[in-house]
Design an enzyme around this catalytic site. Structure first.
Site, PDB file in Angstrom:
ATOM      1  N   ASN A  65       0.785  -1.212   0.072  1.00 18.10           N
ATOM      2  CA  ASN A  65       0.118   0.048  -0.106  1.00 18.10           C
ATOM      3  C   ASN A  65       0.969   0.916   0.015  1.00 18.10           C
ATOM      4  O   ASN A  65       1.374   1.711   1.023  1.00 18.10           O
ATOM      5  CB  ASN A  65      -1.077   0.058   1.373  1.00 18.10           C
ATOM      6  CG  ASN A  65      -1.808   1.324   1.405  1.00 18.10           C
ATOM      7  OD1 ASN A  65      -1.862   2.016   0.464  1.00 18.10           O
ATOM      8  ND2 ASN A  65      -2.509   1.400   2.683  1.00 18.10           N
ATOM      9  N   TRP A  66       0.997   1.771  -1.169  1.00 16.08           N
ATOM     10  CA  TRP A  66       1.858   3.232  -1.235  1.00 16.08           C
ATOM     11  C   TRP A  66       1.255   4.178  -0.678  1.00 16.08           C
ATOM     12  O   TRP A  66       1.957   5.248  -0.460  1.00 16.08           O
ATOM     13  CB  TRP A  66       2.210   3.336  -2.889  1.00 16.08           C
ATOM     14  CG  TRP A  66       3.375   2.371  -3.222  1.00 16.08           C
ATOM     15  CD1 TRP A  66       3.914   1.198  -2.799  1.00 16.08           C
ATOM     16  CD2 TRP A  66       3.696   2.203  -4.591  1.00 16.08           C
ATOM     17  NE1 TRP A  66       4.545   0.595  -3.448  1.00 16.08           N
ATOM     18  CE2 TRP A  66       4.703   1.225  -4.838  1.00 16.08           C
ATOM     19  CE3 TRP A  66       3.494   3.033  -5.943  1.00 16.08           C
ATOM     20  CZ2 TRP A  66       5.341   0.959  -6.071  1.00 16.08           C
ATOM     21  CZ3 TRP A  66       4.154   2.714  -7.024  1.00 16.08           C
ATOM     22  CH2 TRP A  66       4.994   1.549  -7.027  1.00 16.08           C
ATOM     23  N   HIS A 108      -9.293   1.095   4.886  1.00 16.63           N
ATOM     24  CA  HIS A 108      -8.247   1.276   5.812  1.00 16.63           C
ATOM     25  C   HIS A 108      -8.447   2.152   6.931  1.00 16.63           C
ATOM     26  O   HIS A 108      -9.548   3.062   6.612  1.00 16.63           O
ATOM     27  CB  HIS A 108      -6.970   1.660   4.646  1.00 16.63           C
ATOM     28  CG  HIS A 108      -5.768   1.864   5.282  1.00 16.63           C
ATOM     29  ND1 HIS A 108      -5.369   2.981   6.271  1.00 16.63           N
ATOM     30  CD2 HIS A 108      -4.664   1.156   5.141  1.00 16.63           C
ATOM     31  CE1 HIS A 108      -4.072   2.727   6.586  1.00 16.63           C
ATOM     32  NE2 HIS A 108      -3.831   1.705   5.883  1.00 16.63           N
ATOM     33  N   GLU A 147      -6.769   4.613   7.760  1.00 15.33           N
ATOM     34  CA  GLU A 147      -6.762   6.164   7.429  1.00 15.33           C
ATOM     35  C   GLU A 147      -8.005   6.717   6.726  1.00 15.33           C
ATOM     36  O   GLU A 147      -8.359   7.784   6.926  1.00 15.33           O
ATOM     37  CB  GLU A 147      -5.321   6.302   6.602  1.00 15.33           C
ATOM     38  CG  GLU A 147      -4.061   6.130   7.490  1.00 15.33           C
ATOM     39  CD  GLU A 147      -2.861   5.514   6.713  1.00 15.33           C
ATOM     40  OE1 GLU A 147      -3.179   5.411   5.458  1.00 15.33           O
ATOM     41  OE2 GLU A 147      -2.163   5.191   7.297  1.00 15.33           O
ATOM     42  N   GLY A 164       2.635   2.378  10.651  1.00 14.21           N
ATOM     43  CA  GLY A 164       3.732   3.671  10.542  1.00 14.21           C
ATOM     44  C   GLY A 164       4.518   4.133  12.053  1.00 14.21           C
ATOM     45  O   GLY A 164       4.810   5.233  11.935  1.00 14.21           O
ATOM     46  N   SER A 166       3.732  -1.815  10.364  1.00 14.93           N
ATOM     47  CA  SER A 166       5.184  -1.938  10.691  1.00 14.93           C
ATOM     48  C   SER A 166       5.749  -3.062  10.456  1.00 14.93           C
ATOM     49  O   SER A 166       6.672  -3.653  10.994  1.00 14.93           O
ATOM     50  CB  SER A 166       5.402  -1.347  12.046  1.00 14.93           C
ATOM     51  OG  SER A 166       4.968  -0.151  12.292  1.00 14.93           O
ATOM     52  N   GLY A 225       2.892  -0.806   4.199  1.00 16.19           N
ATOM     53  CA  GLY A 225       2.976   0.535   4.004  1.00 16.19           C
ATOM     54  C   GLY A 225       4.292   1.021   3.673  1.00 16.19           C
ATOM     55  O   GLY A 225       4.886   0.655   2.679  1.00 16.19           O
ATOM     56  N   GLY A 226       5.055   1.572   4.832  1.00 21.00           N
ATOM     57  CA  GLY A 226       6.379   2.023   4.470  1.00 21.00           C
ATOM     58  C   GLY A 226       7.327   1.339   3.797  1.00 21.00           C
ATOM     59  O   GLY A 226       7.762   1.729   2.904  1.00 21.00           O
TER      60      GLY A 226
HETATM   61  P1  13P Z   1       2.994   0.737   7.704  1.00 20.57           P
HETATM   62  O1  13P Z   1       3.630  -0.506   7.249  1.00 20.57           O
HETATM   63  O2  13P Z   1       3.838   2.030   7.039  1.00 20.57           O
HETATM   64  O3  13P Z   1       3.020   0.560   9.205  1.00 20.57           O
HETATM   65  O4  13P Z   1       1.474   0.858   7.086  1.00 20.57           O
HETATM   66  C1  13P Z   1       0.807  -0.191   7.390  1.00 20.57           C
HETATM   67  C2  13P Z   1      -0.554   0.057   6.546  1.00 20.57           C
HETATM   68  O5  13P Z   1      -1.138   0.984   6.801  1.00 20.57           O
HETATM   69  C3  13P Z   1      -0.646  -0.588   5.128  1.00 20.57           C
HETATM   70  O6  13P Z   1      -1.961  -0.347   4.812  1.00 20.57           O
END
Ligand code: 13P
Length: 256
Positions: free
Chosen positions: A9-10, A94, A96, A171, A208, A229-230
């Site tokens: 997930n960029w 998600h 967010e 994150g 993470s 994510g990251g």
């Molecule tokens: P991180 O891997 O940056 O913690 O993000 C996870 C995420 O929200 C993937 O959808």
């Protein structure tokens, strides 16, 4: 039986190395694992050209879709349009989107219904915040997230992909321990089993995930893949996570 699944997930980012370099570095992914990448909407085309040009075994995913079919909904992108653009998977619900854009369980459910109706494979995200975890209310919250969304869907699909992403782990560099993730996944399996016995459930862990913790998380039978994510913005890190997942081929998901 469904293969272990790794999803990038960029978010609203692009890999600093560039899309072409990212794809070029990932043309030899391990066998037996399915890999999907969700770039921001305008880059789905560029991404598709790169994976097709290089013969990379990567699926295209989107980060969201509308709960509406078509019409005067400025700024929305429909599930059918994503399908036409060659997208196979879509991340929905998600945290967010829930926290920053007001998406509730029922809206997420309607999006899931649209996506499934158009033949997309949704990646249905759920997860608790820190306060809920500390108050011991995680299971109740996850149940509400699943049940209220399921009420908006006609039927659960034959294969349902849920991404368990604890909000406090996204994150933050603070991942759920493999044991905690596995225990929560088992709880999710019970909740979905209470709604449908026919659904094969694939549960990804997200929050993470890095090359350093991927192998210990992947060793848990209850974890069927990752939503990253990251670390998914670097082909080196993402490739290392894919390699850490090789052991998961034996950890096939059970019926939900
Ligand atoms: P991180 O891997 O940056 O913690 O993000 C996870 C995420 O929200 C993937 O959808």
């Amino acid at each position: 039986m469904t293969s272990p699944l790794l999803v990038a997930n960029w978010k609203m980012n692009l890999p600093p190395e560039g899309i072409a370099e990212f794809v070029a570095a990932l043309t030899r992914l391990p066998e037996g694992i399915e890999v999907a990448v969700a770039p921001p909407f305008p880059f789905l085309g560029t991404f598709a050209e790169e994976i097709e040009g290089r013969g990379a075994r990567i699926e295209r995913a989107a980060q969201n879709c509308s709960d509406r079919e078509s019409g005067a909904f400025t700024g929305e992108v429909s599930a059918a349009m994503l399908r036409q653009a060659g997208v196979s998977h879509v991340i929905l619900g998600h945290s967010e989107r829930r926290a920053l854009f007001g998406e509730d369980n029922r809206l997420v459910g309607r999006k899931l219904r649209q996506a499934i109706g158009e033949g997309l494979i949704p990646i249905f995200c759920i997860g608790e915040d820190e306060e809920t975890r500390e108050a011991g209310r995680t299971a109740a919250l996850l149940e509400r997230q699943i049940v209220e969304a399921a009420e908006e869907m006609e039927n659960l699909p034959d294969v349902l992909i849920i991404a368990y992403e604890p909000v406090w782990a996204i994150g933050t560099g603070k991942n759920a321990s493999p044991e905690m993730a596995a225990e929560t996944h088992a709880g999710i399996r019970r909740i979905v089993g209470g709604i449908s016995h026919e659904t094969e459930l694939v549960i990804l862990y997200g929050g993470s995930v890095t090359p350093d913790n991927a192998a210990s998380l992947a060793a848990q039978e209850e974890i069927n893949g990752f939503l990253v994510g990251g670390a998914s913005l670097s082909s080196e890190k993402f490739g290392a996570i894919a390699r850490a997942m090789r052991q998961m081929e034996e950890n096939q998901p059970a019926e939900g």
